[in-house]
Design a protein around this motif. Structure first.
Motif, PDB file in Angstrom:
ATOM      1  N   ALA A   1       0.851  -1.195   0.000  1.00 57.10           N
ATOM      2  CA  ALA A   1       0.000   0.000   0.000  1.00 57.10           C
ATOM      3  C   ALA A   1       0.881   1.237   0.000  1.00 57.10           C
ATOM      4  O   ALA A   1       2.039   1.194   0.424  1.00 57.10           O
ATOM      5  N   PHE A   2       0.317   2.347  -0.478  1.00 63.34           N
ATOM      6  CA  PHE A   2       0.968   3.639  -0.302  1.00 63.34           C
ATOM      7  C   PHE A   2       0.560   4.171   1.067  1.00 63.34           C
ATOM      8  O   PHE A   2      -0.627   4.376   1.335  1.00 63.34           O
ATOM      9  N   HIS A   3       1.528   4.368   1.951  1.00 61.38           N
ATOM     10  CA  HIS A   3       1.250   4.834   3.314  1.00 61.38           C
ATOM     11  C   HIS A   3       2.447   5.664   3.764  1.00 61.38           C
ATOM     12  O   HIS A   3       3.514   5.124   4.044  1.00 61.38           O
ATOM     13  N   GLN A   4       2.271   6.985   3.773  1.00 57.68           N
ATOM     14  CA  GLN A   4       3.387   7.875   4.067  1.00 57.68           C
ATOM     15  C   GLN A   4       3.738   7.837   5.555  1.00 57.68           C
ATOM     16  O   GLN A   4       2.847   7.760   6.407  1.00 57.68           O
ATOM     17  N   PRO A   5       5.032   7.920   5.887  1.00 55.22           N
ATOM     18  CA  PRO A   5       5.433   7.988   7.293  1.00 55.22           C
ATOM     19  C   PRO A   5       5.072   9.344   7.895  1.00 55.22           C
ATOM     20  O   PRO A   5       4.767  10.308   7.178  1.00 55.22           O
ATOM     21  N   THR A   6       5.127   9.412   9.213  1.00 52.41           N
ATOM     22  CA  THR A   6       4.925  10.668   9.926  1.00 52.41           C
ATOM     23  C   THR A   6       6.228  11.461  10.017  1.00 52.41           C
ATOM     24  O   THR A   6       6.225  12.696  10.047  1.00 52.41           O
ATOM     25  N   LEU A   7       7.345  10.745  10.026  1.00 52.13           N
ATOM     26  CA  LEU A   7       8.670  11.349  10.175  1.00 52.13           C
ATOM     27  C   LEU A   7       9.707  10.321   9.737  1.00 52.13           C
ATOM     28  O   LEU A   7       9.500   9.114   9.920  1.00 52.13           O
TER      29      LEU A   7
END
Length: 365
Positions: A157-163
């Motif tokens: 999946a495309f799931h961006q990190p927070t940091l």
């Protein structure tokens, strides 16, 4: 410390780059926490080297933590280990507003990112990449996933990190082979879109092991280039495919070698870049000098750059082409290659004659 902002609207985040970030990780992560609790997922090798430092950094900020150690290696990006990770996070009562920390290289980052994407329909996660490859590539951009028996990274999946916290100091602990494998992704950025960066690498890359300033510049420029491309094309509908320079060949070779230590991902990328430039030259797209220059630099760095550099037997050219057909870059049954008109001038090509690819592979096998 350098900082690169990945501008994706509500999904924007910062990539912080520099030495000493692991020891400051607690202070870096604390502002993002709703409650002072995180779950850490790492692998056995990285845990032995770096987990205690991370735990001390979290303790210093009063952040409670638990850790899951998975086996090291590409084989961990599989359904069984993914299930282990998800079940452990649920047992740890990780909530949607909590944060999961991925401490490791690309394998851990990809697997933990995917687990975070599906856990409770999406929890936040922080990437703490510990390899050169993961610092310059896989920790940035939100691509997460695991491998299938049918091919690499086909479930995800495309799931961006927070940091993202890329501690360039911890690269000192990398074995030479792993550092060089990561360099395969660094050199890719110069080859695909920044001839000036490639010129810089030809002169300065041999110093990456011992020169912190050179290392910081190489990681920062790579992340900047990836961020710029991801901002234009987050889900790989167009420009982001350029980041796959060398990967069509690489993924087929990784499948052919069983995702084993015979071929590390970055080594496959380097070989794939060399093959992509030679394919471009055979199709009359770039000069003969370009592929020769790529191979000369990779050899000068002590890297694999030919199929013959891979130990053991490989399948025939036709079988390798068949393996490429399962790649995610196939659209409407047509295989896409990233080709180049010269150093720093990559583009997406969808009409490459299969017989030219097969002949190229035959010549190198």
């Amino acid at each position: 410390m350098n900082e690169v902002h990945v501008n994706l609207g509500a999904r924007s985040y910062d990539v912080r780059i520099g030495p000493g970030l692991l020891a400051r990780a607690g202070a870096e992560i604390a502002p993002f926490l709703r409650r002072k609790k995180v779950a850490i997922v790492t692998d056995e090798t990285v845990a032995g080297l770096h987990l205690a430092t991370l735990q001390s950094a979290l303790d210093a900020e009063g952040i409670t933590h638990s850790a899951l150690r998975l086996p090291a290696g590409e084989a961990t990006k599989s359904w069984p280990h993914f299930a282990t990770c998800v079940d452990w996070l649920l047992e740890s009562k990780i909530e949607r507003r909590d944060i999961v920390v991925a401490l490791g290289g690309g394998v851990i980052g990809d697997l933990v990112g995917f687990a975070s994407a599906v856990l409770r329909r999406g929890v936040r996660f922080v990437q703490l990449p510990t390899s050169l490859l993961s610092q310059v590539d896989s920790s940035v951009g939100g691509k997460t996933g695991i491998n299938s028996v049918h091919g690499k990274n086909l479930v995800g999946a495309f799931h961006q990190p927070t940091l993202v916290l890329a501690d360039t100091g911890i690269l000192d602990t990398l074995p030479d082979r792993d550092l060089l494998a990561g360099y395969g992704e660094v050199v890719k950025y110069g080859l695909l879109g920044d001839a000036g960066f490639y010129d810089w690498l030809e002169v300065n890359a041999p110093r990456l092991r011992h020169d912190p300033a050179a290392r910081l510049h190489a990681v920062t420029r790579s992340v900047q280039m990836k961020a710029e491309i991801v901002e234009r094309d987050e889900t790989e509908e167009g420009d982001r495919a350029l980041l796959n320079l060398g990967h069509t060949f690489c993924h087929a070779l990784e499948k052919a070698t069983g995702y084993s230590d015979r071929l590390l991902h970055g080594e496959g990328v380097a070989i794939g870049c060399a093959l992509a430039f030679e394919l471009s030259q055979r199709l009359g797209l770039c000069s003969q000098e370009a592929p020769s220059r790529v191979r000369a630099h990779l050899k000068a760095m002590g890297m694999k750059c030919d199929l013959r550099d891979i130990p053991g037997d490989l399948p025939g050219a036709e079988e390798l082409l068949h393996l490429m057909g399962q790649d995610k870059k196939v659209i409407d049954g047509k295989l896409r290659f990233i080709l180049a008109r010269g150093i720093g001038q990559a583009f997406v090509a969808e009409d490459v004659p299969p017989d030219v690819v097969v002949q190229l592979l035959r010549d190198h096998l």
